[in-house]
Design a protein around this motif. Structure first.
Motif, PDB file in Angstrom:
ATOM      1  N   SER A   1       0.944  -1.296   0.100  1.00 40.69           N
ATOM      2  CA  SER A   1       0.049  -0.029   0.160  1.00 40.69           C
ATOM      3  C   SER A   1       0.817   1.039   0.069  1.00 40.69           C
ATOM      4  O   SER A   1       0.966   1.979   0.676  1.00 40.69           O
ATOM      5  N   LEU A   2       1.748   1.462  -0.986  1.00 35.64           N
ATOM      6  CA  LEU A   2       2.411   2.562  -1.301  1.00 35.64           C
ATOM      7  C   LEU A   2       2.482   2.865  -2.680  1.00 35.64           C
ATOM      8  O   LEU A   2       2.611   1.809  -3.295  1.00 35.64           O
ATOM      9  N   PRO A   3       2.599   4.063  -3.046  1.00 30.99           N
ATOM     10  CA  PRO A   3       2.898   4.337  -4.497  1.00 30.99           C
ATOM     11  C   PRO A   3       4.279   4.032  -4.911  1.00 30.99           C
ATOM     12  O   PRO A   3       5.086   4.358  -3.814  1.00 30.99           O
ATOM     13  N   VAL A   4       4.650   3.892  -6.271  1.00 31.86           N
ATOM     14  CA  VAL A   4       5.554   3.537  -6.854  1.00 31.86           C
ATOM     15  C   VAL A   4       5.870   4.124  -8.175  1.00 31.86           C
ATOM     16  O   VAL A   4       5.289   4.217  -8.904  1.00 31.86           O
ATOM     17  N   MET A   5       7.266   4.547  -7.981  1.00 34.06           N
ATOM     18  CA  MET A   5       7.815   5.513  -9.254  1.00 34.06           C
ATOM     19  C   MET A   5       8.677   4.939  -9.874  1.00 34.06           C
ATOM     20  O   MET A   5       9.504   4.348  -9.141  1.00 34.06           O
ATOM     21  N   VAL A   6       8.373   4.306 -11.118  1.00 34.02           N
ATOM     22  CA  VAL A   6       9.349   3.788 -11.904  1.00 34.02           C
ATOM     23  C   VAL A   6      10.136   4.737 -12.780  1.00 34.02           C
ATOM     24  O   VAL A   6       9.691   5.426 -13.644  1.00 34.02           O
ATOM     25  N   CYS A   7      11.333   5.027 -12.459  1.00 32.08           N
ATOM     26  CA  CYS A   7      12.039   6.244 -13.169  1.00 32.08           C
ATOM     27  C   CYS A   7      12.983   5.621 -14.368  1.00 32.08           C
ATOM     28  O   CYS A   7      13.751   4.659 -14.069  1.00 32.08           O
ATOM     29  N   MET A   8      12.619   6.108 -15.465  1.00 31.79           N
ATOM     30  CA  MET A   8      13.510   5.967 -16.636  1.00 31.79           C
ATOM     31  C   MET A   8      13.944   7.103 -17.317  1.00 31.79           C
ATOM     32  O   MET A   8      13.376   8.127 -17.269  1.00 31.79           O
ATOM     33  N   ASP A   9      15.295   6.974 -17.966  1.00 26.58           N
ATOM     34  CA  ASP A   9      15.656   8.238 -18.274  1.00 26.58           C
ATOM     35  C   ASP A   9      15.106   8.702 -19.612  1.00 26.58           C
ATOM     36  O   ASP A   9      14.778   8.073 -20.382  1.00 26.58           O
ATOM     37  N   GLY A  10      14.680  10.042 -19.533  1.00 25.97           N
ATOM     38  CA  GLY A  10      13.932  10.880 -20.654  1.00 25.97           C
ATOM     39  C   GLY A  10      14.654  10.592 -21.848  1.00 25.97           C
ATOM     40  O   GLY A  10      15.893  11.003 -21.786  1.00 25.97           O
ATOM     41  N   TYR A  11      14.194  10.451 -22.962  1.00 27.61           N
ATOM     42  CA  TYR A  11      14.772  10.426 -24.423  1.00 27.61           C
ATOM     43  C   TYR A  11      15.873   9.104 -24.395  1.00 27.61           C
ATOM     44  O   TYR A  11      15.808   8.478 -25.138  1.00 27.61           O
ATOM     45  N   VAL A  12      16.748   9.411 -23.288  1.00 26.49           N
ATOM     46  CA  VAL A  12      17.827   8.088 -23.526  1.00 26.49           C
ATOM     47  C   VAL A  12      17.180   6.801 -23.629  1.00 26.49           C
ATOM     48  O   VAL A  12      17.718   5.860 -24.386  1.00 26.49           O
ATOM     49  N   LEU A  13      16.303   6.588 -22.744  1.00 20.65           N
ATOM     50  CA  LEU A  13      15.353   5.510 -22.491  1.00 20.65           C
ATOM     51  C   LEU A  13      14.160   5.477 -23.355  1.00 20.65           C
ATOM     52  O   LEU A  13      13.827   4.750 -24.279  1.00 20.65           O
ATOM     53  N   THR A  14      13.466   6.584 -23.007  1.00 15.11           N
ATOM     54  CA  THR A  14      11.956   6.753 -23.438  1.00 15.11           C
ATOM     55  C   THR A  14      11.775   6.733 -25.196  1.00 15.11           C
ATOM     56  O   THR A  14      11.251   6.356 -25.622  1.00 15.11           O
ATOM     57  N   HIS A  15      12.989   7.157 -25.703  1.00 18.86           N
ATOM     58  CA  HIS A  15      12.993   7.397 -27.018  1.00 18.86           C
ATOM     59  C   HIS A  15      14.066   6.359 -27.962  1.00 18.86           C
ATOM     60  O   HIS A  15      14.129   6.714 -29.014  1.00 18.86           O
ATOM     61  N   ALA A  16      14.474   5.559 -27.311  1.00 15.54           N
ATOM     62  CA  ALA A  16      15.357   4.575 -27.833  1.00 15.54           C
ATOM     63  C   ALA A  16      14.695   3.309 -28.394  1.00 15.54           C
ATOM     64  O   ALA A  16      13.655   2.854 -27.496  1.00 15.54           O
ATOM     65  N   VAL A  17      14.922   3.066 -29.440  1.00 20.90           N
ATOM     66  CA  VAL A  17      14.403   1.926 -29.964  1.00 20.90           C
ATOM     67  C   VAL A  17      15.497   0.712 -29.736  1.00 20.90           C
ATOM     68  O   VAL A  17      16.520   0.817 -30.142  1.00 20.90           O
ATOM     69  N   GLU A  18      14.945  -0.355 -29.162  1.00 16.10           N
ATOM     70  CA  GLU A  18      16.242  -1.472 -28.833  1.00 16.10           C
ATOM     71  C   GLU A  18      15.165  -2.547 -28.436  1.00 16.10           C
ATOM     72  O   GLU A  18      13.990  -2.800 -28.606  1.00 16.10           O
ATOM     73  N   ARG A  19      16.043  -3.627 -28.351  1.00 13.91           N
ATOM     74  CA  ARG A  19      15.642  -4.966 -27.869  1.00 13.91           C
ATOM     75  C   ARG A  19      14.891  -5.336 -26.828  1.00 13.91           C
ATOM     76  O   ARG A  19      15.470  -5.101 -25.949  1.00 13.91           O
ATOM     77  N   VAL A  20      13.702  -5.516 -26.698  1.00 18.43           N
ATOM     78  CA  VAL A  20      12.721  -5.770 -25.360  1.00 18.43           C
ATOM     79  C   VAL A  20      12.355  -7.025 -25.608  1.00 18.43           C
ATOM     80  O   VAL A  20      11.457  -7.286 -26.562  1.00 18.43           O
ATOM     81  N   ASP A  21      12.354  -7.938 -24.409  1.00 16.88           N
ATOM     82  CA  ASP A  21      11.564  -9.253 -24.409  1.00 16.88           C
ATOM     83  C   ASP A  21      10.123  -8.657 -23.604  1.00 16.88           C
ATOM     84  O   ASP A  21      10.157  -8.565 -22.484  1.00 16.88           O
ATOM     85  N   LEU A  22       9.307  -8.764 -24.500  1.00 15.62           N
ATOM     86  CA  LEU A  22       7.847  -8.447 -23.787  1.00 15.62           C
ATOM     87  C   LEU A  22       7.147  -9.681 -23.311  1.00 15.62           C
ATOM     88  O   LEU A  22       7.251 -10.673 -24.102  1.00 15.62           O
ATOM     89  N   PRO A  23       6.579  -9.485 -22.080  1.00 16.04           N
ATOM     90  CA  PRO A  23       5.901 -10.783 -21.859  1.00 16.04           C
ATOM     91  C   PRO A  23       4.546 -11.117 -22.438  1.00 16.04           C
ATOM     92  O   PRO A  23       4.113 -10.250 -22.962  1.00 16.04           O
TER      93      PRO A  23
END
Ligand SMILES: Cc1ncc(C[n+]2csc(CCOP(=O)(O)OP(=O)(O)O)c2C)c(N)n1
Ligand code: SF4
Ligand SMILES: [Mg+2]
Lengths: 417, 196, 383
Positions: free
Chosen positions: A157-179
């Motif tokens: 019962s706590l809020p969680v913030m997932v931090c991901m680097d803006g542009y560097v990650l958010t806008h990078a196209v790379e390999r991701v294994d999606l479940p």
């Protein structure tokens, strides 16, 4: 399934698989691609039942999320930088109320001067808000951490913030294994709230608490963070078993065995640091790196264990406390109390300045030779600073500093990098 | 690691080009990372995007400062941006132009790089011819496949058809194919012109 | 340009051979909008010329900025602020919210602003402007006028609270909203001013109600009127004289004033850059954007529709509405004529409510320009 995909899209895919029931966000770069993609899924009916609400500000976005969560819905939002600051009152409120909202923070610098690029000032600004803060190193990490975030949030019962680097990650196209959806469903049970606005069992949430109990309520929030501290490795272990790859947890060591200098950092810069460490190791410099995934709660013991063998620690961080120095490094130094391992702070990558392996290597070598000072600003242009200081000394009305510095910079810097 | 830097202007699909290239590499079983230069610029402003390709995981997050290949989608940038900064001595240059490098005032570049690593492709014309729109990005990827071989044309084709659908995809595939053939043909001519 | 042709011929027709393009002192004036209604005034006698056609104009937002081709916001800002500068005799400061206008005008260290200009945040421009005005007052500099400005997002959404407060206190600020009907700066997401049916990145053209849903969105000019502030006006970048007259009128008053300016955005709307003025004209001529003035909560004048056009003429020029119209390709969609019809009904309701057509004429102010009848004058063919 392996996909070559933009980080934002990957997060949107995974968040949708977590079946949020209310998604409410307000656009701000570099978060936009995430909410746009989730919005499309809701509109097309692919994500249902889910309410996607376009609001008029971040303050409203977090407020809507608070309401939704208190009414028992799984709530998701995303923001960055100014947006996080604009909602800050509600950010603290969500944590104080103990509502398990999950938020993506697409890390971006804070103005003025206005700047849309990446650093960690936004996350650090809400360090004390009571949210769990997890940092992603890659887009794979970002995707995986979101699944864990909902699990963690709802269990404690706590809020969680997932931090991901803006542009560097958010806008990078790379390999991701999606479940797959089933995989996520079997890992993440439906949300069962501890407190809920239920007409059949009315409760009052959020009333005034006076001096007689405030400290206790606050302390209990701290206790919940400590519970999260226990839960984080558990959830990470279960995740690895379930999805067949590691993610989450407290810290991630890389080549720390026998390392005299251990670098500590968070987020995507760890990739560049690892390459740098490999190169230095080849030349015989005994350096390793310890990445922190969980910044709040702060895994002090894990850090102490991971760093105990080092002769010195270098904390590379993308934010700093103006008038003092490192933010993360202060916490790291606390964790090392009594071990007499000196901690140096390297502030790097502010406002999106590229963090180059070459510059990092030079700093690490300096550290290895015992030459690195307490506080270093990576690739700081001393000439520009001196020029502006001279200008300010020279005349009272020296004008807007930001403009002056940029004019000087452009007159000598190559346009690239 | 093979690193590509793509220059163009906002609206020319520069970022899409980098993403398509990365998708093509991925389709071929490679690791790849595409990312934009993160500007807040509007239509017409200079834009840069990057793509890295390797046979193992790519960890670095640096911008590409020493590219193995340069794609220039808009030659009017020559006088505005330091296009060739950091280009490797054995690097490739692919420009969207019907004119020669000498005509573009890039004679000294010709002396610096292997002759068969530099090519001009009239990509906007090809794009217009096939797609009816002056967006040269997919065309130039066909050209890059031909000149560098870093990804096969088939993979470029797959990436295009995954990203676009229907007639748009078909037209871009055809345009990329023609650019590929154009470059292969040019290379043949060059090989004869300079046998050394 | 087909249906524009007769209208332009009309505008240029009278006295077309009298010193075209010559300024009062005989130097050529730089005209940005040749071939449109915006600069037709150069053929008029000096007294009737627009601020834009005078050499003395400030060029508050001067060339070199980074807006897209055909950006209505860039045009509107220069038009409005130049007129305000003239009215303020050059003593003016501007507070700008975050948004396209802020970003494209100030690629530091360059700036296109030739007037004092301050950007603080996205959501607080009205309050910051209040502060600036208060400071001038405290320093006995009442002569310096203050303008606040923002996009539609910075006005109707995130800045609405601050704006409402500024209105309610009747602070001495002219606030201008440049309405391009979405958050353009962040990549075209919906705002509270996005019209129904329009596709944005957060209101995709999918689902039962493709594009932005009906029944949402704020009618900001009317909300401003509800605050009973001294002056509220709407205008478009197509009618320069009308806009300038309204700015001048606003500047002649003290207290909170509001101008809502319609500014097409080629990038966000998917329209041709050369259609910016045409769209601004069509939106008024179809009735979707009523052009009017109000004082202390009462409408005082409306700009009549000259030649009514169906909303379709306006919508079809923009790809944000493309999904409403069928495609001719085999297997293409049927479009959504029902939604076009609903949009037409909105226009019809505006026309009825404000009497925008001559047939429905209520008693308006006299057409001589006295008593706030400036828009009527514009509509009567001065442009
Ligand atoms: C608190 C906060 N939230 C979000 C943003 C991101 N942001 C900057 S400008 C903008 C939209 C601007 O829209 P509008 O006001 O309509 O101006 P336009 O760009 O369309 O001219 C947004 C969402 C921000 N800067 N600050
Ligand atoms: S996006 Fe629209 S508002 Fe922004 S500069 Fe371009 S045309 Fe103007
Ligand atoms: Mg807008």
């Amino acid at each position: 399934m392996l996909r070559q995909i933009e980080g934002s899209r990957a997060v949107a895919e995974v968040v949708s698989m977590c079946r949020p029931e209310v998604v409410c966000a307000y656009p701000i770069s570099p978060q936009t691609h995430i909410i746009e993609a989730v919005g499309r899924k809701v509109k097309s009916g692919e994500l249902a039942p889910c309410e996607f609400i376009n609001v008029e500000s971040e303050f409203a976005a977090m407020s809507v999320s608070i309401g939704a969560s208190a009414a028992g819905a799984r709530a998701y939002t995303a923001t960055a930088s100014q947006g996080l600051l604009f909602m800050i009152e509600a950010v603290f409120n969500a944590a104080g109320l103990g509502l398990p909202i999950v938020m993506t923070l697409a890390n971006r610098a804070i103005g003025a001067p206005i700047n849309i690029w990446n650093d960690h000032s936004d996350a650090m600004a809400v360090r004390d808000s009571g949210w769990v803060q997890l940092f992603a190193e890659t887009n794979q990490d970002a995707a995986d951490l979101h699944i864990q975030a909902f699990r963690l949030a709802e269990e404690v019962s706590l809020p969680v913030m997932v931090c991901m680097d803006g542009y560097v990650l958010t806008h990078a196209v790379e390999r991701v294994d999606l479940p797959g959806q089933q995989e996520v469903d079997s890992f993440l049970p439906p949300y069962v709230p501890r407190q809920v606005l239920d007409p059949s069992e009315p409760v009052s949430i959020g009333a005034m608490v006076g001096p007689e109990a405030f400290e206790e309520v606050r302390y209990l929030a701290h206790v919940r963070q400590l519970q999260a501290l226990e839960l984080i490795p558990e959830v990470a272990g279960e995740f690895a078993e379930h999805f067949g790859r590691p993610a989450g947890g407290f810290v991630r060591p890389y080549r720390t065995e026998g390392a005299e200098t251990i670098v500590v950092a968070m987020g995507s810069v760890l990739g560049t640091i690892k390459d740098t460490v490999d190169a230095l190791r080849e030349k015989g410099t005994a350096v390793g790196v310890l990445g922190i995934t969980s910044f709040r709660p702060f895994p002090g013991a894990a850090l102490r264990d991971g760093l105990a063998g080092a002769k010195r620690v270098v904390v590379v961080e993308k934010a700093f406390s103006i008038g003092f120095g490192g933010v993360l490094s202060t916490d790291v130094a606390m964790a090392l109390t009594g071990l007499s391992i000196p901690v140096s702070t390297v502030v790097a990558g502010l406002g999106g300045r590229p963090i180059m392996g070459k510059s990092l290597a030079a700093v690490f070598v300096d550290a290895d030779h015992g030459r690195l000072g307490e506080l270093t600003f990576l690739d700081l242009r001393k000439d520009l600073i001196d020029k502006e200081l001279a200008r300010m000394a020279d005349r009272r009305r020296s004008g807007p500093t930001a403009e002056n510095v940029l004019r000087d910079a452009q007159s000598v810097l190559p346009s690239l990098t | 690691m093979f690193q590509v830097r793509i220059h163009g202007r906002g609206g020319q699909g520069v970022v899409t080009a980098a993403e398509l290239l990365s998708a093509a590499a991925f389709a071929g079983g490679l690791w790849s990372q595409a990312f934009p230069s993160f500007g807040s610029e509007r239509t017409g402003a200079p834009v840069v995007a990057y793509c890295r390709i390797d046979d193992h995981e790519i960890r670095t997050r640096e911008p590409v400062v020493e590219p193995d290949a340069l794609i220039v989608q808009d030659v009017t940038l020559i006088h505005q941006v330091d296009l060739f900064a950091g280009l490797k001595p054995e690097g490739y240059v692919l420009m969207n132009s019907g004119r020669s490098f000498e005509e573009l005032g890039l004679g000294d570049l010709v002396l610096r790089l292997p002759r068969d690593h530099m090519l001009n492709v009239p990509a906007t014309e090809l794009a217009l011819k096939h797609t009816g729109r002056p967006v040269p990005n997919a065309v130039l990827l066909g050209g890059l496949a031909a000149v560098s071989g870093v990804v096969p044309l088939d993979a470029v084709r797959d990436a295009i058809t995954q990203r676009f659908t229907g007639s748009v995809a078909e037209a871009n595939v055809a345009a990329a194919q023609e650019a590929y053939d154009f470059v292969k043909n040019e290379e043949g001519v060059l090989a004869h012109a300079s046998p050394d | 340009m087909t249906d524009d042709a007769p209208a332009i011929a009309r505008a240029v027709g009278t006295g077309a051979r009298t010193t075209p393009g010559d300024s009062p002192v005989g130097q050529p004036v730089k005209f940005y909008q040749v071939g449109s209604f915006a600069a037709g005034n150069r053929l008029l006698d000096e007294a009737h010329r627009s601020v834009q056609s005078t050499l003395g104009r400030t060029n508050s937002l001067t060339s070199g900025h980074r807006a897209c081709q055909g950006c209505g916001e860039a045009l509107g800002a220069r038009y409005a602020l130049d007129a305000a500068m003239r009215a303020a005799q050059g003593r003016m400061a501007v507070v700008n919210a975050t948004g396209c206008l802020e970003v494209f005008s100030t690629p530091y260290p360059e700036t296109s602003w030739q007037i004092p200009w301050l950007h603080s945040l996205f959501g607080n421009a009205p309050a910051v402007a209040t502060g600036v005005a208060a400071a001038y007052r405290a320093k006995g500099r009442d002569d310096v006028r203050v303008v606040g400005q923002a996009g539609d997002g910075g006005t109707v959404d995130i800045g609405f609270g601050c704006l409402s407060g500024m209105f309610e206190r009747n602070d001495d600020v002219l606030f201008i909203c440049y309405d391009n009907e979405a958050y353009m700066n962040t990549g075209v997401q919906r705002s509270g001013a996005t019209p129904p049916g329009a596709r944005t990145a957060t209101t995709e053209a999918i689902g039962r109600e493709p594009g932005n849903p009906f029944g949402q969105g704020k009618d900001m000019p009317r909300l401003a009127m509800a605050h009973q502030i001294p002056y509220v006006a709407t205008a478009t970048v197509a009618e320069l004289h009308d806009l300038e007259a309204k700015v001048e009128k606003a500047m002649s008053l003290r207290g909170a004033r509001y101008i809502h300016l319609f500014v097409p955005c080629p990038l966000g709307w998917g329209s041709a850059p050369h259609d910016t003025i045409r769209l601004a004209r069509l939106v008024k001529e179809c009735g979707l954007f009523p052009v009017f003035e109000a004082e202390h909560g009462e409408v005082t004048s409306v700009s009549k529709i000259r030649r009514q056009v169906p909303v379709e003429d306006y919508l079809r020029l923009q790809t944000r509405y493309r999904h409403l119209f069928g495609s001719s390709e085999p297997g293409g969609s049927e479009g959504r004529p029902d939604i076009v019809e609903r949009i037409q009904r909105i226009a019809d309701a505006n026309i009825r409510r404000l009497g925008l057509l001559d047939e429905t004429l209520d008693e308006g102010p006299p057409p001589d320009g006295s008593g706030g009848g400036l828009s009527d004058r514009a509509a009567a063919g001065v442009l």
